[in-house]
Design an enzyme around this catalytic site. Structure first.
Site, PDB file in Angstrom:
ATOM      1  CE  LYS A 182      -1.863   3.004   1.963  1.00 50.40           C
ATOM      2  NZ  LYS A 182      -1.838   4.482   1.677  1.00 50.40           N
ATOM      3  CD  GLU A 258      12.388   5.021   9.423  1.00 54.50           C
ATOM      4  OE1 GLU A 258      12.181   6.002  10.194  1.00 54.50           O
ATOM      5  OE2 GLU A 258      12.480   5.129   8.202  1.00 54.50           O
ATOM      6  CB  CYS A 292      12.649   9.739   8.832  1.00 57.31           C
ATOM      7  SG  CYS A 292      13.597   8.405   8.076  1.00 57.31           S
ATOM      8  CD  GLU A 391       9.439  13.468  11.399  1.00 56.59           C
ATOM      9  OE1 GLU A 391      10.428  12.913  10.885  1.00 56.59           O
ATOM     10  OE2 GLU A 391       8.363  12.878  11.616  1.00 56.59           O
TER      11      GLU A 391
END
Length: 487
Positions: A182, A258, A292, A391
């Site tokens: 996906k 992750e 990231c 973030e």
């Protein structure tokens, strides 16, 4: 949907291929596109539970053949996939830039070559993968069998679409599992192209299946909740990981995540300043900061703080923001208007909380359309400010001075993330000492984004669960059975 992402209008989302499900060989459902709103509007052109059901059924049927295929034969097919990625690298790079807005030069030099290498690495690694054996004196012999788990659900992000997708697909298939993919709804294109490449490489029908769609109450949730899916591997934001973990818990699925990062970049006064500045610019603004692993919190020891800041500001202002297909471009477009607005919101709130913008902080004046933002450097922020704690996932960094080793370690660890960290120093003892005290899954010393794929990769705290890379990937994608034989 037509949207402006670069310097020309491009189609994005499920509308791009007009496909809901892209399986290989055994089945393929083509869905005429009627409406595709990335915020979840009803209409054709996106996959949901029916498409996931068909994909999982195809993967389950294919598991018997693929899971029992000799390792050497599986490895040869994976190497063929890598060869085809290399042969079609120009097209893949262009598609990646169209979907993401990243500079074409970055897609050519990082995303696509690494995607091919992911397949080659795991195709070779699996051939030498062993297990354990233990003898209990003259009483018994124990040996371990390794076998594939079954059907894996692989959910990939939009920032490095093909690179991070192949990072999951390659070990999954090498271990003998089948999969349902996906992709992020914003970047469906190279996942579809990968399915076509796999078919061309001779991957058996149903081994790899792609379902395009959204996450909540759509393809994503249907995949994570499906009773015939044995594993879920996700790369994405932390909030998504929490939702997926709740869904997977209903069937006790194995999960590997992750997730997000708010990574510290620690620069001591004895560092090689030229190297530290040059690499920090890259770790701050590569891929528009949509990585990231970006070093978004920069801590500089006070004796070199002013000089470092001056150099960083100058280099940030000299970065070329513009058309991703222009070879002179250093910083392309952000992924969407929604995401650009989100990043700008972080900047606005940081200023209200006392922060000062030394570079960037606005949309480039020479670009009248497109989701562009100048590389942004913010100073004078408190360690508890949102811009330091959360973030941002854009070309935005904070720079703060520090006075002692203990102080900077405390600040670096003062976050619920723990993905990566970077240390800059020529003092070897200090480098090892600080690395041992930082709460992060991967720590670079005097470098950034340098990866040996044999090593464990993953995060601590809310940056993830589990590790990927080398044998660690196979620990997730295989089951171990101990056989005890009485002598």
């Amino acid at each position: 949907m037509i949207t402006w992402k670069g310097s020309e209008p491009i189609e994005t989302g499920a509308a791009f291929y007009r496909r809901t499900v892209c399986g290989i060989g055994e089945w393929q459902a083509i869905c005429e596109h009627q409406s595709c709103d990335r915020r979840g509007a009803r209409g054709g052109g996106r996959g949901g539970k029916p498409e996931i059901d068909r994909a999982v059924a195809a993967a389950r049927r294919a598991f018997g053949e693929w899971g029992t295929m000799p390792v050497a034969k599986r490895s040869a097919i994976l190497n063929r996939i890598a060869d085809l990625i290399d042969q079609q690298s120009e097209e893949l790079a262009r598609l990646e830039t169209l979907d993401t807005g990243k500079p074409l030069s970055l897609a050519k030099t990082l995303d696509i070559p690494r995607a091919a290498y992911n397949f080659r690495f795991f195709a070779d690694f699996v051939k030498g993968l062993g297990t354990e054996a233990f003898q209990m004196d003259d009483v018994a012999l124990n040996y371990v069998l390794r076998r594939p788990v079954g059907v894996a659900g692989l959910i990939s992000p939009w920032n490095l679409p093909l690179l991070l997708l192949t990072w999951k697909v390659a070990p999954c298939l090498a271990a003998g599992n089948t999969c349902v993919i996906k992709p992020a709804e914003l970047t469906p294109t190279t996942a579809t192209k990968l399915a076509e490449i796999c078919q061309e490489a001779g991957l058996p029908d149903g081994v790899l299946n792609v379902v395009h769609g959204f996450g909540p109450d759509a393809a994503g949730s249907a995949l994570t909740e499906h009773p015939d899916v044995n594993l879920i591997s996700l790369t994405g934001e932390t909030s998504t990981g929490k939702a997926v973990m709740r869904a997977a818990a209903t069937n006790l699925k194995r999960v590997a995540f992750e997730l997000g990062g708010k990574n510290p970049n620690i620069i001591f006064a004895d560092a090689d300043l030229d190297d530290a500045v040059e690499t920090t610019v890259r770790s701050s603004f590569s891929n528009q900061g949509e990585v990231c692993l970006c070093g978004s919190r920069v801590y500089v020891e006070r004796p070199i703080y002013d000089e470092f800041l001056q150099r960083m500001v100058e280099k940030a202002r000299n970065l070329v923001v513009g058309d991703p297909f222009d070879e002179r471009t250093n910083v392309g477009a952000l992924i969407s208007e929604e995401h650009l607005n989100r990043v700008e919101g972080f900047i606005e709130r940081a200023v209200k909380e006392g922060g000062r913008i030394l570079a960037g902080g606005r949309r480039p004046q020479h670009l009248t359309r497109g989701y562009y933002l100048e590389p942004t450097i913010i100073v004078d922020v408190d360690r508890r400010c949102e811009i330091v704690q959360q973030e941002v996932f854009g070309p935005v960094i904070t720079v703060q001075p520090f006075y002692s080793e203990d102080e900077v370690i405390e600040q670096a660890n003062d976050t619920h993330y723990g993905l990566s960290a970077t240390i800059w120093t020529t003092n070897l003892k200090r480098a090892h000492r600080v690395a041992a005290r930082l709460e992060a899954g991967i720590i670079w010393i005097n470098t950034w984004f340098l990866r040996d794929l044999r090593t464990p990769f993953g995060g601590m705290k809310q940056s993830g669960i589990g590790r990927e890379g080398g044998v660690h990937s196979f620990e997730f994608f295989t089951e171990l059975t101990n056989v005890c034989v009485k002598l």
